[in-house]
Design a protein around this motif. Structure first.
Motif, PDB file in Angstrom:
ATOM      1  N   SER A   1       0.813  -1.223   0.000  1.00 43.96           N
ATOM      2  CA  SER A   1       0.000   0.000   0.000  1.00 43.96           C
ATOM      3  C   SER A   1       0.840   1.264   0.000  1.00 43.96           C
ATOM      4  O   SER A   1       0.300   2.366   0.040  1.00 43.96           O
ATOM      5  N   TRP A   2       2.156   1.105  -0.011  1.00 44.53           N
ATOM      6  CA  TRP A   2       3.069   2.248   0.019  1.00 44.53           C
ATOM      7  C   TRP A   2       2.803   3.167   1.206  1.00 44.53           C
ATOM      8  O   TRP A   2       2.790   4.393   1.072  1.00 44.53           O
ATOM      9  N   VAL A   3       2.559   2.569   2.376  1.00 41.69           N
ATOM     10  CA  VAL A   3       2.402   3.372   3.587  1.00 41.69           C
ATOM     11  C   VAL A   3       3.757   3.998   3.900  1.00 41.69           C
ATOM     12  O   VAL A   3       4.751   3.280   4.071  1.00 41.69           O
ATOM     13  N   PRO A   4       3.845   5.310   3.956  1.00 40.20           N
ATOM     14  CA  PRO A   4       5.159   5.956   4.090  1.00 40.20           C
ATOM     15  C   PRO A   4       5.715   5.851   5.500  1.00 40.20           C
ATOM     16  O   PRO A   4       4.987   5.665   6.473  1.00 40.20           O
ATOM     17  N   SER A   5       7.041   5.975   5.585  1.00 38.79           N
ATOM     18  CA  SER A   5       7.693   6.084   6.895  1.00 38.79           C
ATOM     19  C   SER A   5       7.299   7.438   7.488  1.00 38.79           C
ATOM     20  O   SER A   5       7.143   8.419   6.754  1.00 38.79           O
ATOM     21  N   PRO A   6       7.090   7.545   8.805  1.00 34.48           N
ATOM     22  CA  PRO A   6       7.413   6.550   9.834  1.00 34.48           C
ATOM     23  C   PRO A   6       6.256   5.663  10.237  1.00 34.48           C
ATOM     24  O   PRO A   6       6.264   5.112  11.339  1.00 34.48           O
ATOM     25  N   ARG A   7       5.266   5.499   9.362  1.00 30.79           N
ATOM     26  CA  ARG A   7       4.072   4.765   9.785  1.00 30.79           C
ATOM     27  C   ARG A   7       4.122   3.297   9.390  1.00 30.79           C
ATOM     28  O   ARG A   7       3.780   2.429  10.174  1.00 30.79           O
ATOM     29  N   GLY A   8       4.504   2.989   8.157  1.00 32.08           N
ATOM     30  CA  GLY A   8       4.374   1.629   7.661  1.00 32.08           C
ATOM     31  C   GLY A   8       5.582   0.756   7.939  1.00 32.08           C
ATOM     32  O   GLY A   8       6.696   1.231   8.171  1.00 32.08           O
ATOM     33  N   LEU A   9       5.355  -0.542   7.927  1.00 32.27           N
ATOM     34  CA  LEU A   9       6.420  -1.535   7.987  1.00 32.27           C
ATOM     35  C   LEU A   9       6.657  -2.057   6.574  1.00 32.27           C
ATOM     36  O   LEU A   9       5.886  -1.805   5.657  1.00 32.27           O
ATOM     37  N   GLY A  10       7.714  -2.800   6.408  1.00 29.12           N
ATOM     38  CA  GLY A  10       7.923  -3.504   5.154  1.00 29.12           C
ATOM     39  C   GLY A  10       8.696  -2.751   4.104  1.00 29.12           C
ATOM     40  O   GLY A  10       9.126  -3.347   3.119  1.00 29.12           O
ATOM     41  N   ARG A  11       8.903  -1.459   4.274  1.00 27.48           N
ATOM     42  CA  ARG A  11       9.676  -0.709   3.276  1.00 27.48           C
ATOM     43  C   ARG A  11      11.131  -0.626   3.704  1.00 27.48           C
ATOM     44  O   ARG A  11      11.430  -0.434   4.882  1.00 27.48           O
ATOM     45  N   PRO A  12      12.054  -0.752   2.765  1.00 28.57           N
ATOM     46  CA  PRO A  12      13.469  -0.586   3.131  1.00 28.57           C
ATOM     47  C   PRO A  12      13.751   0.864   3.499  1.00 28.57           C
ATOM     48  O   PRO A  12      13.329   1.786   2.812  1.00 28.57           O
TER      49      PRO A  12
END
Length: 802
Positions: free
Chosen positions: A595-606
């Protein structure tokens, strides 16, 4: 935010607070004070500042609503200002103490993705002549308070030259002096070296401490971009193949990111010239803007104050035309009115038309009020012209003289300061100055005419009023004793007047920012060039403001021409959650990444943290040697089991890129060194978050899945003794593996650990540290919690806490 603190025996630093938190889009620590700035996500989008290193149960200091939905923020190096970027491409600067808006500008055409604010290490001194000029006073909003001369609030002169680097999701990069004056604008998509990165959206930006290099971290290919018109909808960017020239040993497989580095050494070489020039040009633009606002206010106040007089003159004109009948078609409106006034003045008795006007359409009281209002308006015009506009002209000319002196030096012309443009601006300012003098003359003539006109009208109106009283018609009287009789010179000027009876010459001389409509037939024209658009103050100052913007554009263009791409490298950075055995955590991380949840909210993104390492060495006697630039990159990424013959686990990856900067435009050969750090040898410990703490330490969050209860803890690791190795090819043609170090192999004093964090921080999604304050904050978006650790607690403090 509610709070709770806790410590555990054997922990090296304590949990200072654990508070509930909002849905945060970004948060950053102040480098000089114990202040944490937080930006909440849409639809709330509010910037708040907290004092978390306090026992206060209500630590919020201020809160301001963000226009356009905020995306990122950054503190100034001095710690007193805060900039917030939004999804419309705007950048707003706030005062960190009061929350007031200091500056706002829509600098980008796409959502702002990242900031970096660096100290330029140069002190800007205010020129001595600026203290000798009269102050720029606030322009009164009405003639009734025109003597309340409050000094306008000028932008504070920044004593320290700073540079704010900002980049948007479309790849446009802007470097601005003090965060307000753009010095360079570069579109990464237009750089041939970066063409294969057009599908990657920027994630972070870092300007080196010596201002020579600028690093941009770009996300995985195929990243989508927010639409400024509809920020909740993302438009996919076109996919392009990855053609990066990755150094040997850097895998392009997995979730690859990219690092692009620009050579911006001109900022280091010309920081003194840029600081002086930008402060002067910005001040010139500010004074020009002040002048335009003063003219706009003058036009508005004059139009409002003179409207009663103009309406009365038009009523008199209509009355005279009605009595004149059809036979007067060959006589202009102004001539017929002028004839009636001259007849009344010479005979001392009004004609039938004037008699009808004075008895049916006006009263002495109305005329007296209109006269008072008009005279106040003319006084207001004189006051604003002399004490505001002409003072602003002095400021503008003084600044231009300073800039022209700069432009004669080649080092200033090399940054885009154009002498020809400065001379054209000087001509504009001189023409504007001449128009202010002409306005004073027009105002003086208008005053003499109005004084004679009102004496005539009031005298005749009062006579008619006295006649009504004699016939028994009661009427109020106006004291005409205070109305001085016109002197012969005023009468002579009244008889010879060729200008509009509505004082249209004053209105046209002031002008309006919008295109002026042609004067009505009654107004007439003196033929003095008022039909020329450049004969009005408003049009002239508008041209001046537009032309002054060219000064900044020339500097931006010159600085952009003198920057060049240095390197563009790909990095294999699979997210750390792919190695976690918990199905729940892996499922959530995959959903957030999809879902491309942006940092600092989402997990899973490098997530990669970049920092430029200071390699200056002190050689004694005040001499420092500056070594080649070195960029340190940190990220937590999964390692496949076959890489080491062990179970799958997430490592802390470290990369150092040495950039030997030579002659401008020459190609360089970057030197790469790599290292890995694992949490333990059994594969149950995973690095999930990391952040550079200081020159030799890294703060990391370790997720330990040891049964029966998983836990998370923060470690501060000294990376001085970690082995880095340059990738290369061995004698048998194979690529040697990157050195892998177990955290347990490091010296005991190299690792400091916190107590196990509360269970909600198994879902930790972001980390922020500040070594100057000795703090580390962990944010868990799904739990809506924010934890702050005291990283510098002494032994006595720990004992007291226990």
């Amino acid at each position: 935010m509610d709070t709770g603190t806790g410590t555990a025996s054997g922990a090296d630093f304590r949990i200072f607070s654990d508070r509930s938190a909002s849905d945060l889009e970004a948060f950053e620590w102040n480098s000089t004070m114990d202040l944490l700035a937080c930006l909440t996500a849409a639809p709330d989008s509010t910037m708040s500042i907290y004092r978390l290193l306090s026992e206060d149960q209500s630590p919020k200091l201020l809160s301001e609503k963000i226009t356009g939905v905020g995306t990122t923020l950054a503190w100034s190096p001095c710690g007193r200002r805060l900039v917030v970027g939004d999804r419309l491409g705007g950048i707003t600067m706030f005062d960190g103490e009061t929350g007031s808006v200091l500056h706002s500008r829509r600098s980008h055409s796409a959502p702002v993705a990242a900031f970096c604010w660096m100290d330029g290490k140069y002190m800007v001194e205010e020129p001595a002549w600026s203290r000798m000029l009269p102050p720029l006073l606030t322009v009164p909003s009405a003639p009734s308070n025109m003597y309340a001369e409050t000094q306008s609030r000028d932008e504070e002169w920044t004593s320290n030259f700073t540079i704010l680097a900002s980049i948007d999701e479309a790849g446009q990069l802007i470097l601005a002096a003090g965060g307000t004056f753009p010095l360079q604008a570069t579109d990464l998509n237009e750089e041939e070296t970066f063409q294969h990165l057009r599908s990657r959206g920027p994630m972070a930006i870092e300007l080196s401490t010596d201002l020579r290099c600028l690093a941009v971290l770009l996300g995985p290919g195929g990243k989508s971009i927010r639409s400024p018109e509809n920020p909740h909808v993302r438009t996919p960017l076109p996919q392009t193949p990855n053609q990066g020239n990755s150094p040997q040993g850097w895998s392009a497989s997995g979730r690859s990111l990219a690092v692009a580095v620009l050579d911006v050494r001109k900022f280091a070489m010309r920081r003194k010239e840029l600081a002086q020039c930008s402060s002067m040009v910005e001040r010139f633009c500010a004074v020009a803007s002040y002048t335009q606002q003063a003219v706009d206010t003058l036009a508005t106040v004059w139009k409002s104050a003179a409207s009663g007089f103009i309406n009365k003159i038009r009523a008199m004109t209509d009355c005279i035309q009605a009595y004149a009948g059809a036979g007067s078609c060959t006589i202009s409106s102004r001539d017929s009115v002028q004839s009636e006034l001259l007849f009344t003045l010479c005979t001392g008795n009004p004609s039938d038309a004037m008699h009808a006007f004075l008895t049916r359409q006006t009263t002495p009281q109305q005329l007296s009020r209109i006269e008072k209002t008009l005279m106040q308006a003319l006084d207001y015009v004189n006051l604003v012209t002399c004490s505001r506009l002409q003072v602003a002209v002095q400021h503008l000319l003084a600044i231009l003289q300073e800039l022209k002196a700069y432009a004669n030096w080649i080092r200033f012309s090399s940054i885009g300061l154009d002498l020809g443009l400065l001379e054209e601006l000087e001509l504009r300012v001189m023409k504007f100055s001449g128009l202010t003098e002409q306005l004073l003359i027009d105002s003086s003539h208008a005053r003499r005419f109005a004084r004679t006109l009102f004496h005539l009208l009031l005298y005749q109106a009062q006579k008619l009023t006295e006649g009504n009283e004699a016939t028994g018609t009661p009427s109020s009287r106006v004291d005409t004793a205070s109305c001085s009789a016109p002197n012969p010179s005023d009468v002579e000027g009244f008889l010879a007047r060729q200008q509009s009876l509505e004082l249209h010459e004053v209105t046209m001389r002031i002008g309006n920012r919008t295109k002026s409509s042609p004067p009505p037939a009654v107004a007439g024209s003196s033929g003095e060039g008022l039909e020329d658009p450049e004969a009005s103050l408003a049009s002239q100052v508008a041209e001046l403001v537009a032309l002054s913007g060219g000064l900044g554009q020339r500097i931006c263009q010159a600085m952009a021409r003198q920057s060049a791409p240095l390197l563009c490298e790909s990095l294999a950075a699979p997210p750390p959650w792919c190695c976690v055995s918990s199905p729940e955590l892996r499922a959530v991380a995959s959903a957030d990444a999809a879902s491309w949840v942006p940092s600092p909210r989402g997990l899973g993104r490098p997530i990669i943290h970049m920092v430029w390492e200071d390699l200056s060495t002190d050689k004694g006697h005040g001499v420092k040697e500056t070594l080649p630039e070195q960029l340190l990159l940190l990220w937590c990424g999964g390692d496949p089991p076959e890489a080491h013959g062990l179970g799958s686990f997430s490592c802390l990856h470290l990369a150092r890129i040495h950039l030997p900067i030579g002659r401008f435009g020459n190609s360089i050969q970057p030197t790469l060194q790599l290292a890995k750090l694992k949490a333990n040898s059994i594969g149950t410990g995973h690095f999930t978050l990391c952040r550079s703490y200081d020159a030799s330490h890294v703060a990391v969050l370790i997720l330990d899945e040891t049964e029966p209860q998983p836990s998370a803890a923060v470690c501060l690791v000294d990376i001085t003794d970690i082995e880095f190795r340059s990738p290369g090819t061995s004698e048998n043609g194979l690529v040697p593996p990157v050195p892998l170090t177990d955290i347990g192999e490091l010296p005991p004093e190299a690792v400091r650990r916190s107590a196990p964090l509360p269970e909600s921080y198994l879902w930790a999604s972001a980390m922020r540290v500040m070594s100057q304050r000795g703090v580390c904050s962990i944010y868990s978006w799904r739990a809506r919690r924010l934890l702050t650790l005291d990283m510098e607690a002494g032994d006595d403090e720990m004992e007291d806490a226990d």
